[in-house]
Scaffold this active site. Structure first.
Site, mmCIF file in Angstrom:
data_model
loop_
_atom_site.group_PDB
_atom_site.id
_atom_site.type_symbol
_atom_site.label_atom_id
_atom_site.label_comp_id
_atom_site.label_asym_id
_atom_site.label_seq_id
_atom_site.Cartn_x
_atom_site.Cartn_y
_atom_site.Cartn_z
ATOM 1 N N LYS A 96 1.207 -1.161 -0.135
ATOM 2 C CA LYS A 96 -0.347 -0.214 -0.043
ATOM 3 C C LYS A 96 0.545 1.431 -0.032
ATOM 4 O O LYS A 96 0.691 1.821 -1.431
ATOM 5 C CB LYS A 96 -0.720 0.397 1.262
ATOM 6 C CG LYS A 96 -1.923 -1.250 1.674
ATOM 7 C CD LYS A 96 -2.458 -1.309 2.716
ATOM 8 C CE LYS A 96 -2.179 -1.366 3.751
ATOM 9 N NZ LYS A 96 -1.790 -2.709 4.495
ATOM 10 N N ARG A 122 -9.424 1.639 9.163
ATOM 11 C CA ARG A 122 -9.169 -0.697 9.685
ATOM 12 C C ARG A 122 -9.868 -1.621 10.547
ATOM 13 O O ARG A 122 -9.814 -2.844 10.752
ATOM 14 C CB ARG A 122 -7.990 -0.754 10.137
ATOM 15 C CG ARG A 122 -6.350 -1.383 9.786
ATOM 16 C CD ARG A 122 -5.606 -0.719 10.669
ATOM 17 N NE ARG A 122 -4.262 -1.729 9.930
ATOM 18 C CZ ARG A 122 -3.487 -1.389 9.508
ATOM 19 N NH1 ARG A 122 -3.524 -0.203 9.488
ATOM 20 N NH2 ARG A 122 -1.990 -1.621 9.427
ATOM 21 N N ARG A 126 12.663 -7.438 4.608
ATOM 22 C CA ARG A 126 11.800 -6.174 4.457
ATOM 23 C C ARG A 126 13.324 -5.868 5.620
ATOM 24 O O ARG A 126 13.987 -5.175 5.874
ATOM 25 C CB ARG A 126 10.942 -5.697 4.693
ATOM 26 C CG ARG A 126 11.456 -3.668 4.906
ATOM 27 C CD ARG A 126 9.328 -3.511 4.502
ATOM 28 N NE ARG A 126 8.385 -3.663 5.770
ATOM 29 C CZ ARG A 126 7.145 -3.201 5.451
ATOM 30 N NH1 ARG A 126 6.323 -2.721 4.465
ATOM 31 N NH2 ARG A 126 6.621 -3.378 6.787
ATOM 32 N N ARG A 183 11.961 -1.630 11.998
ATOM 33 C CA ARG A 183 10.589 -1.019 12.525
ATOM 34 C C ARG A 183 9.975 -2.172 13.731
ATOM 35 O O ARG A 183 10.455 -4.091 13.445
ATOM 36 C CB ARG A 183 8.640 -1.236 11.150
ATOM 37 C CG ARG A 183 8.221 0.198 11.032
ATOM 38 C CD ARG A 183 7.491 -0.182 10.025
ATOM 39 N NE ARG A 183 6.656 -0.903 10.354
ATOM 40 C CZ ARG A 183 5.540 -1.277 9.783
ATOM 41 N NH1 ARG A 183 5.137 -0.452 8.378
ATOM 42 N NH2 ARG A 183 4.036 -2.207 10.605
ATOM 43 N N ARG A 188 -0.608 -9.056 13.461
ATOM 44 C CA ARG A 188 -1.209 -8.107 12.764
ATOM 45 C C ARG A 188 -1.946 -8.967 11.490
ATOM 46 O O ARG A 188 -3.145 -8.484 11.096
ATOM 47 C CB ARG A 188 -0.145 -7.685 11.628
ATOM 48 C CG ARG A 188 1.066 -6.414 12.282
ATOM 49 C CD ARG A 188 2.602 -6.002 11.921
ATOM 50 N NE ARG A 188 2.844 -5.556 10.899
ATOM 51 C CZ ARG A 188 3.407 -5.629 9.953
ATOM 52 N NH1 ARG A 188 3.961 -6.184 10.566
ATOM 53 N NH2 ARG A 188 3.637 -4.644 9.406
HETATM 54 P P1 ADP Z 1 0.963 -2.263 8.162
HETATM 55 O O1 ADP Z 1 0.088 -1.936 7.044
HETATM 56 O O2 ADP Z 1 2.641 -2.931 7.103
HETATM 57 O O3 ADP Z 1 0.724 -3.684 9.325
HETATM 58 P P2 ADP Z 1 0.914 -0.112 9.004
HETATM 59 O O4 ADP Z 1 2.396 1.139 8.864
HETATM 60 O O5 ADP Z 1 -0.464 0.844 8.607
HETATM 61 O O6 ADP Z 1 1.879 -0.869 8.389
HETATM 62 O O7 ADP Z 1 0.430 0.039 10.739
HETATM 63 C C1 ADP Z 1 1.729 0.087 11.560
HETATM 64 C C2 ADP Z 1 0.959 -0.136 13.201
HETATM 65 O O8 ADP Z 1 0.142 0.702 13.687
HETATM 66 C C3 ADP Z 1 -0.208 -1.308 13.130
HETATM 67 O O9 ADP Z 1 -0.280 -2.774 13.185
HETATM 68 C C4 ADP Z 1 -1.854 -0.529 13.907
HETATM 69 O O10 ADP Z 1 -1.085 -1.446 15.400
HETATM 70 C C5 ADP Z 1 -1.444 1.044 14.198
HETATM 71 N N1 ADP Z 1 -2.655 0.840 13.547
HETATM 72 C C6 ADP Z 1 -1.967 2.285 11.921
HETATM 73 N N2 ADP Z 1 -3.259 2.665 11.384
HETATM 74 C C7 ADP Z 1 -4.219 2.085 12.277
HETATM 75 C C8 ADP Z 1 -5.836 2.059 11.694
HETATM 76 N N3 ADP Z 1 -6.212 2.679 11.265
HETATM 77 N N4 ADP Z 1 -6.721 1.848 12.944
HETATM 78 C C9 ADP Z 1 -5.277 1.158 14.399
HETATM 79 N N5 ADP Z 1 -4.085 0.771 14.489
HETATM 80 C C10 ADP Z 1 -3.358 1.407 13.465
#
Ligand code: ADP
Length: 192
Positions: free
Chosen positions: A13, A87, A126, A138, A149
């Site tokens: 994404k 999400r 990664r 990360r 996740r």
């Molecule tokens: P990825 O899609 O690679 O898991 P992101 O960078 O989008 O990574 O998100 C990393 C973390 O940030 C998630 O695992 C969660 O803990 C938090 N997070 C990000 N966006 C949201 C969201 N919209 N709602 C709840 N938690 C979120």
């Protein structure tokens, strides 16, 4: 034009969002990036979310909706790309309301489809690449957090696929292809 990029962690994404920013002047709103920035700058909210994120769990709807609200109220853009948001169904409803308050709406949702084994390989790969290059890794790019996740994605986020499908807003794109092919497929969906 306002669009959502939907898909499990590691689906690509962020990579595709960056292309849309470069080529269309859209603004990427990544809640993951915003939360990591809050954590790195040591704000109170950042400290609260750090553990949750490191585990791979979702932070509360209230926090992420607040972050998105702030951006939508202050940033002027030729369209937003929502990356990692919404999400949950509650976040999806909040996004509808926030856009409606601006007199705007959602123009489409692009789902990047990938299979789980590839995701785990991509994410763990990664992290290994970053570590070898001496770059920061990360906290949630490890096999344990990745499992959480993915579970969070299937439990709480994947229902959004059916929801947007039913609203006639969903386009599925094969996220397993080359980056350039995925990019071309997205461009085609958005009208060249
Ligand atoms: P990825 O899609 O690679 O898991 P992101 O960078 O989008 O990574 O998100 C990393 C973390 O940030 C998630 O695992 C969660 O803990 C938090 N997070 C990000 N966006 C949201 C969201 N919209 N709602 C709840 N938690 C979120």
């Amino acid at each position: 034009m306002n669009i959502i990029l939907l898909g499990p962690p590691g689906a690509g994404k962020g990579t595709q969002a960056r292309f849309l920013v470069e080529e269309r002047g859209m603004v990427q709103l990544s809640t993951g990036d915003m939360l990591r920035a809050a954590k790195d700058s040591g704000t109170e909210m950042g400290l609260i979310v750090a553990d949750v994120m490191a585990r791979g769990a979702l932070v509360t709807d209230e926090i992420v909706i607040g972050l998105i609200r702030e951006q939508l109220e202050t940033v002027k853009a030729n369209g937003f790309i929502f990356d990692g948001f919404p999400r949950t169904l509650a976040q999806a409803d909040a996004l509808n309301d926030l856009l409606a308050e601006k007199g705007e709406s959602l123009d489409g949702v692009i789902e990047l489809e990938v299979d789980d084994e590839v995701l785990v390989e991509r994410i763990v790969g990664r992290a290994a690449e970053a570590a070898a290059a001496g770059q920061p890794v990360r906290a949630d790019d490890n096999a344990d957090a990745m499992k959480i996740r993915l579970m969070e994605y299937y439990k709480k986020t994947s229902p959004l696929i059916g929801y947007y499908y039913a609203k006639g807003q969903l386009t599925k794109i094969d996220g397993l292809g080359e980056i350039a092919d995925v990019k071309a497929a997205i461009s085609k969906t958005l009208g060249g």
